[in-house]
Design an enzyme around this catalytic site. Structure first.
Site: not given
Ligand code: THU
Length: 162
Positions: A62, A64, A73, A75, A112, A115
């Protein structure tokens, strides 16, 4: 009015030890991917490793941004890398895991909805089911074949017109 019911099938393993060697290797690459997570805002690292039919494994984490919705994310970072670098490759399997210093993660981290929607379209495009391993560093692994089981009502134009 009809009341309908959907059932999904998946496998659960107490730990990585129960997996075959290929899946174990993919999970350990997802764990490696955690190291590249850029997550100063959530302090929640997510890592993924995706195995392709050409033998390559693409990793993602991930990423940010201070403008929060601009982040992505793990994925989708990996999936869109595949879409642009290996557009004709077929995804066989993907492993996903997470780590945070905020609390002890005791269950596999599942992806999520956004994704899952992207996974669903890759699956539709390649006409072959994708296997997903949701892996918890402290134990359980969930293995599911086919994104339909995870997002049965995924948005597809094709389904709407029938
Ligand atoms: N996140 C992912 O990388 N994948 C997911 O399927 C759910 C959330 C990340 C997004 C964010 O950087 C962190 O997790 C907290 O939500």
């Amino acid at each position: 009015m009809n009341k309908l019911n959907l059932t999904i099938n998946y496998e659960s393993y107490k730990s990585l030890a129960g997996l075959n060697d290929e899946d174990k290797a993919l999970c350990s690459q997802a764990e490696q991917a955690l190291k590249t997570s850029y997550s100063p805002y959530s302090n929640f690292k997510v890592g993924t490793a995706i195995r392709l039919n050409n033998g390559k494994v693409v990793m993602g984490s991930n990423q940010e941004n201070v403008a929060y919705p601009s982040g992505l994310c793990a994925e989708r970072v990996a999936l869109f890398t595949i879409g642009s670098a290996f557009p004709d490759a077929v995804i066989e399997s993907m492993a996903i895991t997470a780590q945070t210093d905020n609390f002890k993660i005791m269950n596999p981290v599942t992806s999520c909805g956004a994704c899952l929607q992207v996974m669903a379209e890759f699956e539709l495009k390649q006409k072959k089911e994708i296997e997903v391993l949701f892996y918890c560093l402290n134990g359980e692994v969930i293995k599911i074949k086919g994104i339909k089981s995870l997002l049965p009502f995924a948005f597809f134009e094709g389904r709407l017109a029938v």
